[in-house]
Design an enzyme around this catalytic site. Structure first.
Site, PDB file in Angstrom:
ATOM      1  N   HIS A 149      21.841 -96.301 -58.299  1.00  8.55           N
ATOM      2  CA  HIS A 149      21.518 -96.498 -59.721  1.00  8.55           C
ATOM      3  C   HIS A 149      22.256 -97.724 -60.273  1.00  8.55           C
ATOM      4  O   HIS A 149      21.701 -98.502 -61.045  1.00  8.55           O
ATOM      5  CB  HIS A 149      21.985 -95.296 -60.553  1.00  8.55           C
ATOM      6  CG  HIS A 149      21.281 -94.014 -60.262  1.00  8.55           C
ATOM      7  ND1 HIS A 149      21.887 -92.951 -59.649  1.00  8.55           N
ATOM      8  CD2 HIS A 149      20.015 -93.613 -60.520  1.00  8.55           C
ATOM      9  CE1 HIS A 149      21.033 -91.949 -59.543  1.00  8.55           C
ATOM     10  NE2 HIS A 149      19.890 -92.314 -60.047  1.00  8.55           N
ATOM     11  N   SER A 164      21.013 -90.732 -52.835  1.00  4.58           N
ATOM     12  CA  SER A 164      20.235 -89.840 -53.691  1.00  4.58           C
ATOM     13  C   SER A 164      21.203 -88.889 -54.375  1.00  4.58           C
ATOM     14  O   SER A 164      22.188 -88.444 -53.759  1.00  4.58           O
ATOM     15  CB  SER A 164      19.256 -89.032 -52.831  1.00  4.58           C
ATOM     16  OG  SER A 164      18.789 -87.908 -53.550  1.00  4.58           O
TER      17      SER A 164
END
Ligand code: PAF
Length: 282
Positions: free
Chosen positions: A37, A185
């Protein structure tokens, strides 16, 4: 960095920035942030004057209630990482703020939304289209950033944005991997120690399959991947499809397309992991 929880405050700040001629970038997330991210946020910061990051676990995209309950939530750590990455505004609304009324919209996004995740997670992409279209309308960014790990999601968001005439540049950013190859993830934190040790076998098999594909058919390559991963304890391939990178429809022959991507979903215990690999890029 400023933390915002209401749509009204968000819209006031971004419309002021737009009025001043500033470029606005949006990074939609569901929190539990990791380096993947942050790579999107850093790119957004580098390419825009204002970076808005939304942190919202969107209930409408979870077709499995348990998955929603178990989705990791780490708001304080998220804010610390975002501040460090140079985020301008972090938007952390409540469910009621985003959905004061139930969102009854049903998107018809065509073939890209019907295959793979569309088939195995009914309603998932409709929920993604609902939340991302709301965020696009709230922020009206010039650019929005998404990770290529969710390869199909990007195609679906492009289809939604085209259908609703959003004038937003959608930027696909490369998958970020651990040193052992595992795609980053938020779900990786739910793996047991043994599942985590085995998890890199997914990426390792996908990488090997690129070489395997040189002298094997598409069908043989699919079988190679499925067999290798299913042989790992606790792992079960839900699907492995080799598709055209734009239409996301399965290809039969390597000569069918000049953009070919393999998309996989694997249950590692009860944790559902996805990954993908390009066999050919245009
Ligand atoms: O990829 C995700 O994390 C989510 O699907 C998104 C795009 C933030 C929408 O909730």
């Amino acid at each position: 960095m400023e933390r915002i929880t209401t749509v009204a405050a968000l819209q006031e700040l971004v419309s002021k920035a737009r009025g001043e001629g500033k470029k606005i970038g949006l990074v939609p997330t569901m929190g539990a942030l990791h380096v993947g991210h942050i790579s999107l946020v850093e790119r957004c910061v580098a390419e825009n004057d204002i970076t808005v990051v939304s942190v919202f676990v969107n209930p409408t995209q979870f077709n499995d209630k348990r998955d929603l309950e178990l989705y990791p939530r780490t708001p304080e750590a998220d804010c610390a990482m975002l501040e460090k990455a140079g985020c301008t505004y972090v938007f952390t609304p409540s469910v009621e703020e985003v959905y004061p009324e139930p969102d009854t919209r049903v998107f018809q996004l065509g073939a890209v939304a019907e295959v793979m995740e569309g088939r195995y997670r009914p309603g998932h992409f409709n929920g993604v289209a609902q939340i991302v279209s709301k965020l696009f309308a709230m922020v009206a960014p010039h650019r929005a950033y998404f990770g290529e790990k969710d390869f199909q999601q990007i195609a679906v968001i492009r289809a939604m944005a085209a259908q609703l005439n959003f004038d937003i540049e959608i930027i696909a950013c490369p998958i970020v991997r651990e040193a052992d190859g595992l795609a980053l993830s938020s779900r990786n934190t739910r793996l047991t120690a043994e599942q985590r040790r085995n998890a890199p076998r997914i990426a390792e098999t996908l990488f090997k399959s690129v070489t395997f594909a040189h002298d094997h058919t598409v069908e043989q390559t699919i079988q190679f991947v499925v067999d290798a991963i299913n042989a790992v304890p606790e792992m079960r391939v839900e699907y492995y499809e080799i598709v055209d990178g734009l239409s996301l429809q399965p290809i039969k022959e390597w000569s069918d397309s000049n953009y070919i991507v393999g998309c996989i979903t694997v249950y590692n215990g009860e944790v559902r992991l996805i990954d993908n690999i390009a066999y050919r890029r245009p």
